[in-house]
Design a protein around this motif. Structure first.
Motif, PDB file in Angstrom:
ATOM      1  N   GLY A  42       4.464  11.887 -15.368  1.00  8.89           N
ATOM      2  CA  GLY A  42       3.733  11.447 -16.639  1.00  8.89           C
ATOM      3  C   GLY A  42       4.203  10.150 -17.033  1.00  8.89           C
ATOM      4  N   ILE A  43       4.549   9.337 -16.028  1.00  7.76           N
ATOM      5  CA  ILE A  43       5.231   7.935 -16.562  1.00  7.76           C
ATOM      6  C   ILE A  43       3.996   6.972 -16.691  1.00  7.76           C
ATOM      7  N   THR A  44       4.352   6.233 -17.954  1.00  6.04           N
ATOM      8  CA  THR A  44       3.302   5.233 -18.158  1.00  6.04           C
ATOM      9  C   THR A  44       4.156   3.839 -18.480  1.00  6.04           C
ATOM     10  N   PRO A  45       3.394   2.847 -18.470  1.00 10.08           N
ATOM     11  CA  PRO A  45       2.065   2.423 -17.826  1.00 10.08           C
ATOM     12  C   PRO A  45       1.807   2.752 -16.332  1.00 10.08           C
ATOM     13  N   PRO A  46       0.564   2.724 -16.053  1.00 11.44           N
ATOM     14  CA  PRO A  46       0.514   2.985 -14.382  1.00 11.44           C
ATOM     15  C   PRO A  46       1.313   1.893 -13.628  1.00 11.44           C
ATOM     16  N   TYR A  47       1.495   2.285 -12.345  1.00 17.34           N
ATOM     17  CA  TYR A  47       2.042   1.039 -11.510  1.00 17.34           C
ATOM     18  C   TYR A  47       1.137   0.201 -11.052  1.00 17.34           C
ATOM     19  N   THR A  48       1.308  -1.113 -11.087  1.00 18.86           N
ATOM     20  CA  THR A  48       0.538  -2.187 -10.633  1.00 18.86           C
ATOM     21  C   THR A  48       1.067  -3.201  -9.395  1.00 18.86           C
ATOM     22  N   ASP A  49       0.033  -4.194  -8.923  1.00 16.60           N
ATOM     23  CA  ASP A  49       0.540  -4.858  -8.013  1.00 16.60           C
ATOM     24  C   ASP A  49       1.775  -5.969  -8.804  1.00 16.60           C
ATOM     25  N   ARG A  62       1.021  -1.225   0.203  1.00 14.43           N
ATOM     26  CA  ARG A  62       0.076  -0.146  -0.070  1.00 14.43           C
ATOM     27  C   ARG A  62       0.789   1.275  -0.314  1.00 14.43           C
ATOM     28  N   ALA A  63       2.002   1.142   0.793  1.00 13.65           N
ATOM     29  CA  ALA A  63       2.794   2.493   0.906  1.00 13.65           C
ATOM     30  C   ALA A  63       3.267   2.512  -0.464  1.00 13.65           C
ATOM     31  N   TRP A  64       3.982   1.562  -1.210  1.00 14.08           N
ATOM     32  CA  TRP A  64       4.565   1.767  -2.571  1.00 14.08           C
ATOM     33  C   TRP A  64       3.705   2.150  -3.600  1.00 14.08           C
ATOM     34  N   GLN A  65       2.464   1.734  -3.417  1.00 15.31           N
ATOM     35  CA  GLN A  65       1.511   2.147  -4.144  1.00 15.31           C
ATOM     36  C   GLN A  65       1.030   3.750  -4.195  1.00 15.31           C
ATOM     37  N   VAL A  66       0.921   4.464  -3.046  1.00 20.61           N
ATOM     38  CA  VAL A  66       0.786   5.544  -2.826  1.00 20.61           C
ATOM     39  C   VAL A  66       1.766   6.500  -3.335  1.00 20.61           C
ATOM     40  N   VAL A  67       3.122   6.106  -3.103  1.00 23.55           N
ATOM     41  CA  VAL A  67       4.265   6.580  -3.447  1.00 23.55           C
ATOM     42  C   VAL A  67       4.441   6.745  -5.063  1.00 23.55           C
ATOM     43  N   PHE A  68       4.369   5.644  -5.725  1.00 19.97           N
ATOM     44  CA  PHE A  68       4.352   5.351  -7.140  1.00 19.97           C
ATOM     45  C   PHE A  68       3.433   5.954  -8.031  1.00 19.97           C
ATOM     46  N   ASP A  69       2.116   6.082  -7.303  1.00 14.98           N
ATOM     47  CA  ASP A  69       0.960   6.500  -7.905  1.00 14.98           C
ATOM     48  C   ASP A  69       1.250   8.042  -8.123  1.00 14.98           C
ATOM     49  N   GLY A  70       1.675   8.801  -6.970  1.00 13.93           N
ATOM     50  CA  GLY A  70       2.257  10.070  -6.945  1.00 13.93           C
ATOM     51  C   GLY A  70       3.261  10.304  -7.737  1.00 13.93           C
ATOM     52  N   VAL A  71       4.185   9.829  -7.963  1.00 10.89           N
ATOM     53  CA  VAL A  71       5.469   9.911  -8.743  1.00 10.89           C
ATOM     54  C   VAL A  71       5.252   9.756 -10.322  1.00 10.89           C
TER      55      VAL A  71
END
Length: 248
Positions: free
Chosen positions: A45-52, A31-40
């Motif tokens: 403008g990095i794609t594709p989105p971060y996933t599990d 959950r912590a990684w998801q929040v941080v990488f979603d923000g980064v």
């Protein structure tokens, strides 16, 4: 046909990963990684989105900064490494890693943590049979997590991210951390057991010469764990509990 599982009473020692093996802190990390990488990703403008799937492929089991660099490299993004003292707001590998650590530490202190029941039962059995136990974790928060979960006293040694940084140990999947754990516990890898849920950790234990590497499938998938070097797969450590009879 059921898979044959090792009798851990035969082991000279057992070395466990922490997050996702002994405690459900892997979920807090995720959950912590998801929040941080979603923000980064949104900011840059990095794609594709971060996933599990990215977590399991690039982050899980590795030292924090190595995980950041590996994930960004998967998107062809290179940024300065920085230093361990970088502020969480810094746009460096260390800054992003420190941002994640702050989010994890906040969640841990707010929510607390408890060991998986099956893991706690196995630790108690091994302790009662006098089998030496240790922890090999890439996390710098390992000691705090073990204390919070009330299981620190089961372990003779802890080789964690702080020890790895101090001693210059390469991140999992390199053999360094599990090899150092075996040395610290005073056991031979060929006669001991490693227990891991991360692909990088399984590969590390196999590379260190552990003949028995138990893969705990908390989401990485049994085929991937086998490919990384697991010799057997369980869904929970309660499958490794033994009865009262002596091993043959």
């Amino acid at each position: 046909m059921p898979e044959s599982l090792p009798d851990l009473r035969r082991a000279d020692g057992v070395l466990f990963d922490l997050d996702g093996v002994l405690t459900p802190t892997a979920e807090v990390h995720m959950r912590a990684w998801q929040v941080v990488f979603d923000g980064v990703f949104a900011q840059w403008g990095i794609t594709p989105p971060y996933t599990d799937a990215d977590y399991y492929a690039y982050v899980d089991g590795k030292k924090r900064y190595d995980g950041v660099a590996s994930l960004l490299r998967s998107r062809n993004v290179e940024i300065p490494w920085g230093t361990v003292n970088d502020a969480p707001e810094a746009e460096t590998v260390c800054g992003i890693g420190n941002r994640k650590n702050a989010a994890f530490a906040s969640a841990l202190r707010r929510e607390g943590i408890a060991a998986y029941p099956g893991s706690l039962a196995l630790l108690q059995q091994l302790h009662d049979h006098g089998i030496p136990q240790g922890v090999v974790s890439s996390s710098k928060n390992a000691e705090e997590v073990l204390e919070s979960a009330g299981i620190r006293d089961f372990f003779t040694i802890v080789v964690d991210g702080r020890v790895a940084e101090r001693d210059g140990l390469a991140s999992k999947p390199a053999a360094d951390m599990f090899r150092a754990g075996a040395v610290a516990l005073g056991v031979a890898p060929a006669d001991s057991v490693a227990v891991e849920d991360a692909l990088a950790g399984v590969a590390s234990a196999a590379a260190a010469g552990f003949a028995t590497v138990v893969g705990v499938d908390r989401g990485a998938g049994a085929p991937a764990l086998r490919d990384a070097g697991a010799t057997c797969i369980v869904d929970d450590l309660d499958q490794l509990l033994f009865d009262g009879t002596e091993p043959k």
